[in-house]
Design an enzyme around this catalytic site. Structure first.
Site, short mmCIF file in Angstrom:
data_model
loop_
_atom_site.label_atom_id
_atom_site.label_comp_id
_atom_site.label_asym_id
_atom_site.label_seq_id
_atom_site.Cartn_x
_atom_site.Cartn_y
_atom_site.Cartn_z
N THR A 17 -13.64 -14.92 9.04
CA THR A 17 -15.17 -14.85 9.12
C THR A 17 -15.46 -14.77 10.71
OG1 THR A 17 -15.35 -16.33 7.24
CG2 THR A 17 -16.97 -16.36 8.88
N ARG A 65 -18.87 -16.89 -6.76
CA ARG A 65 -18.44 -17.91 -5.71
C ARG A 65 -19.37 -17.76 -4.38
NH1 ARG A 65 -16.12 -18.55 -0.29
NH2 ARG A 65 -15.26 -20.39 -0.22
N GLY A 111 -19.63 -19.28 -0.55
CA GLY A 111 -19.23 -20.22 0.59
C GLY A 111 -20.06 -20.93 1.38
N GLY A 161 -14.88 -22.83 2.66
CA GLY A 161 -16.12 -23.15 2.64
C GLY A 161 -16.39 -24.39 1.55
N1 ASP Z 1 -15.83 -19.84 5.34
C1 ASP Z 1 -15.87 -18.74 4.53
C2 ASP Z 1 -16.05 -19.01 3.15
O1 ASP Z 1 -15.66 -20.13 2.68
C3 ASP Z 1 -14.56 -18.34 4.65
C4 ASP Z 1 -13.93 -18.36 6.17
O2 ASP Z 1 -14.59 -18.82 6.83
O3 ASP Z 1 -13.01 -17.43 6.28
O4 ASP Z 1 -16.57 -18.04 2.36
#
Ligand code: ASP
Length: 363
Positions: free
Chosen positions: A197, A225, A227, A251
């Site tokens: 991310t 889903r 996050g 997340g």
């Molecule tokens: N936080 C993001 C999510 O859960 C994933 C990530 O940060 O890599 O969708």
């Protein structure tokens, strides 16, 4: 005032106190970026790949920095830093996003401005080249904060946002990750993630904060889903009175802790407590009326205080079983990280002369 304050000020300094070497009377700017956190092993990255990551982070940092140096806004700097990361297949945002269970790329993004706390977010978009720009359009050109799926894409079409076909977002590396996961019969939350991310937080010369986050979510996500990344308060938050935060990690845990807002709230209330402690030392007349009132804006947040609160919130995430990290910038221009993984792709630059990118813990 300084003498009065000194006894009570344990972790907060006068607003004018320098963050580092810069002339305290000059306005400051600050920028921090991330490209995800996770199980990263220095032994398992080639020098070439490491150089590629570092160059991408430095480029994003430079683009945002240029805007801040030129007197541009924090929100423009955040977008300028995030767009090249979204376009870079190394990161799990925009091009190079992870695949859903159904083999698609579904993108999430959010952005927030700390002065008026205006915010915009999108989830589950599939054809918008730069989701962070769409999130910002939601912030500036709609009455809403959070749009999803087909509706968000319809809004994007109305606003003339650039689109891209599935082939733009899809990369072989991410497709293989999905196939490996399916072969091992794992679910999205079982995988040992190397997150990717992206996010940026900034302070501009006018004292405004902004935060942005963009992601493809988790490999193999299903059932719609969502996050933390597009959720204001969980993966992203900005408030000029406390800080700007962008998060990355598992997340579900970041949502449960409300990480970004929790860090900002802790800093805000810490500041008020310090203010009250000093106010209590101001002499009062016979009616109990203080000789003068102290305003919270006369204080600044020290780097150590901000670090402590960010670390405490990340410890809560870890306590529940989650992993990841955050970047934050304070109104005084401190640019900080906190993560509980072995690495986080990250960078920071400030008007004090800081300019660095790093990947592994301890760097
Ligand atoms: N936080 C993001 C999510 O859960 C994933 C990530 O940060 O890599 O969708």
């Amino acid at each position: 005032m300084k003498t009065l304050l000194s006894a009570a000020l344990l972790s907060f300094t006068l607003w004018a106190a320098p963050a580092a070497a810069q002339d305290p009377n000059e306005p400051r700017w600050s920028l921090a970026i991330h490209g995800g956190a996770g199980t990263l092993d220095p032994e398992r990255i080639t020098p070439e790949l490491r150089a590629e990551y570092e160059a991408a982070l430095q480029d994003a940092l430079d683009r945002g920095t240029q805007i801040l140096k030129d007197g541009g806004s924090a929100v423009d700097a955040v977008k300028a830093a995030i767009v090249p990361l979204e376009d870079n297949p190394l990161f799990n945002a925009g091009r190079g996003a992870v695949f859903t269970w159904e083999g698609e790329n579904e993108l999430d993004a959010s952005i927030m401005v700390g002065g008026d706390r205006s915010a915009g977010a999108v989830t589950g978009v599939k054809a918008i080249k730069n989701p962070i720009l769409l999130a910002d359009k939601v912030r500036t050109e709609s009455r809403h904060v959070f749009l999803s799926g087909a509706g968000a894409e319809e809004f994007a079409a109305d606003k003339g946002l650039e689109t891209a076909g599935p082939e733009w977002f899809a990369t072989e590396r991410r497709r293989e990750a999905l196939e490996r996961m399916k072969a091992r019969q794992l679910s999205a939350t079982d995988v040992d993630h190397k997150f990717g991310t992206v996010g940026a937080v900034a302070l501009d010369l006018s004292g405004n904060l902004a935060a942005g986050t963009s992601t493809g979510g988790m490999t193999g996500k299903r059932w719609g889903r969502i996050g933390d990344s597009p959720m204001i308060g969980a993966g992203n938050y900005a408030d000029n009175r406390s800080c700007a935060v962008s998060a990355t990690g598992s997340g579900e845990y970041f949502i449960r802790v409300g990480v970004a807002k929790e860090i900002c709230s802790r800093l805000f209330y810490r500041l008020l407590r310090e203010r009250d402690a000093v106010q209590a030392t101001v002499p009062v007349d016979e009616q109990g009326v203080p000789e003068y009132y102290i305003h919270a804006s006369e204080f600044g947040i020290e780097a150590s205080a901000a670090q402590e609160e960010a670390d405490a919130v990340m410890a809560e995430v870890k306590g529940l079983g989650g992993s990841g990290g955050v970047i934050l910038v304070t109104p005084d221009g401190h640019a900080l990280y906190s993560f509980n993984t072995t690495g986080m792709y990250r960078g920071r630059a400030t008007s004090d002369g800081v300019n660095e990118v790093a990947i592994f813990a301890g760097e």
